[in-house]
Motif scaffolding. Structure first.
Motif, PDB file in Angstrom:
ATOM      1  N   ASN A  71      53.755  50.621  34.417  1.00 33.06           N
ATOM      2  CA  ASN A  71      53.326  50.706  33.375  1.00 33.06           C
ATOM      3  C   ASN A  71      53.441  51.855  32.435  1.00 33.06           C
ATOM      4  O   ASN A  71      52.529  52.395  31.932  1.00 33.06           O
ATOM      5  CB  ASN A  71      51.862  50.232  33.284  1.00 33.06           C
ATOM      6  N   THR A  88      66.905  52.786  21.186  1.00 35.71           N
ATOM      7  CA  THR A  88      67.242  52.341  22.349  1.00 35.71           C
ATOM      8  C   THR A  88      66.377  52.876  23.536  1.00 35.71           C
ATOM      9  O   THR A  88      66.258  54.079  23.285  1.00 35.71           O
ATOM     10  CB  THR A  88      68.835  52.364  22.700  1.00 35.71           C
ATOM     11  N   ASP A  90      65.693  48.570  23.878  1.00 35.19           N
ATOM     12  CA  ASP A  90      64.918  47.674  23.085  1.00 35.19           C
ATOM     13  C   ASP A  90      63.486  47.718  23.167  1.00 35.19           C
ATOM     14  O   ASP A  90      62.973  47.048  22.511  1.00 35.19           O
ATOM     15  CB  ASP A  90      65.664  46.323  23.356  1.00 35.19           C
ATOM     16  N   SER A  91      63.068  48.208  24.387  1.00 39.62           N
ATOM     17  CA  SER A  91      61.586  48.269  24.334  1.00 39.62           C
ATOM     18  C   SER A  91      60.926  49.185  23.702  1.00 39.62           C
ATOM     19  O   SER A  91      59.528  49.164  23.556  1.00 39.62           O
ATOM     20  CB  SER A  91      61.227  48.670  25.939  1.00 39.62           C
ATOM     21  N   CYS A  92      61.656  49.841  22.575  1.00 47.24           N
ATOM     22  CA  CYS A  92      60.970  50.923  21.861  1.00 47.24           C
ATOM     23  C   CYS A  92      60.659  50.083  20.424  1.00 47.24           C
ATOM     24  O   CYS A  92      61.668  49.560  20.012  1.00 47.24           O
ATOM     25  CB  CYS A  92      61.977  52.109  21.763  1.00 47.24           C
ATOM     26  N   LYS A  93      59.415  50.442  20.172  1.00 46.96           N
ATOM     27  CA  LYS A  93      59.142  49.356  18.740  1.00 46.96           C
ATOM     28  C   LYS A  93      58.319  50.412  17.919  1.00 46.96           C
ATOM     29  O   LYS A  93      57.366  51.290  18.437  1.00 46.96           O
ATOM     30  CB  LYS A  93      58.333  48.194  18.996  1.00 46.96           C
ATOM     31  N   CYS A 101      57.461  53.046  23.467  1.00 44.57           N
ATOM     32  CA  CYS A 101      58.585  52.320  24.302  1.00 44.57           C
ATOM     33  C   CYS A 101      57.828  51.995  25.658  1.00 44.57           C
ATOM     34  O   CYS A 101      57.008  53.187  26.163  1.00 44.57           O
ATOM     35  CB  CYS A 101      59.486  53.433  24.555  1.00 44.57           C
ATOM     36  N   SER A 102      58.066  50.884  26.272  1.00 43.82           N
ATOM     37  CA  SER A 102      57.305  50.465  27.365  1.00 43.82           C
ATOM     38  C   SER A 102      58.035  50.271  28.393  1.00 43.82           C
ATOM     39  O   SER A 102      59.200  49.688  28.050  1.00 43.82           O
ATOM     40  CB  SER A 102      56.304  49.298  27.251  1.00 43.82           C
ATOM     41  N   PHE A 103      57.780  50.558  29.689  1.00 42.77           N
ATOM     42  CA  PHE A 103      58.734  50.261  30.930  1.00 42.77           C
ATOM     43  C   PHE A 103      57.822  49.698  31.895  1.00 42.77           C
ATOM     44  O   PHE A 103      56.882  50.166  32.445  1.00 42.77           O
ATOM     45  CB  PHE A 103      59.595  51.389  31.331  1.00 42.77           C
TER      46      PHE A 103
END
Length: 158
Positions: A71, A88, A90-93, A101-103
């Motif tokens: 998380n 970039t 795409d998880s970066c908003k 950005c979530s991973f």
């Protein structure tokens, strides 16, 4: 007689408390030590981006391990005169002046690069700061390297 008693007591304590290299090697690591992550984040301005008044920032995220981080979130607050136009992976908003950005995971010894393309308003100042932070739900070994401030000229101003 009194000295003999003290010497015998000290010898007994040394035998009971002392650990030899052989017994120390057999002991398991302290609880949680082999389960920690070590996130680090750093960044820099790569220069003018692919459009008028744009600049590209690179944020490097690393996990020094030895465990997989779960998380993982990298977030930051953008300078007031810019907006996020592309990110970039795409998880970066974007969310207003912030980005996130979530991973789901970041393996031990893994690193990744986040690229943010920012666009300046018409009357932007030349030097600005971008502060980024990394965190995860995993046990962290060292939180001192979990944030970074990128101070640079906004290269997209022409």
């Amino acid at each position: 007689m009194r000295k003999t008693t003290h010497v015998a007591l000290w010898a007994a304590l040394a035998i009971t408390v002392g650990a030899t290299p052989a017994t120390a090697a057999q002991q398991p690591p302290p609880p949680g030590l082999d389960e920690e992550v070590d996130l680090g984040v750093n960044g820099l301005n790569l220069g003018a981006g692919p459009g008028k008044r744009t600049s590209v920032y690179a944020i490097m995220l690393t996990n020094g391990g030895p465990a997989t981080a779960e998380n993982v979130v990298v977030s930051g607050t953008l300078p007031s005169f810019v907006k996020l136009v592309h990110a970039t992976p795409d998880s970066c908003k974007p969310s207003g002046r912030r980005f996130r950005c979530s991973f789901p995971t970041l393996a031990a010894a893994q690193d990744l690069t986040i690229r943010l393309t920012l666009k300046a308003a018409q009357k932007a100042g030349p030097v600005k700061r971008l502060k980024v932070m990394a965190k995860s739900s995993s046990l962290e070994a060292n939180i001192k390297d979990n944030s970074s401030v990128i101070t640079s000229k906004f290269m997209g101003i022409r």
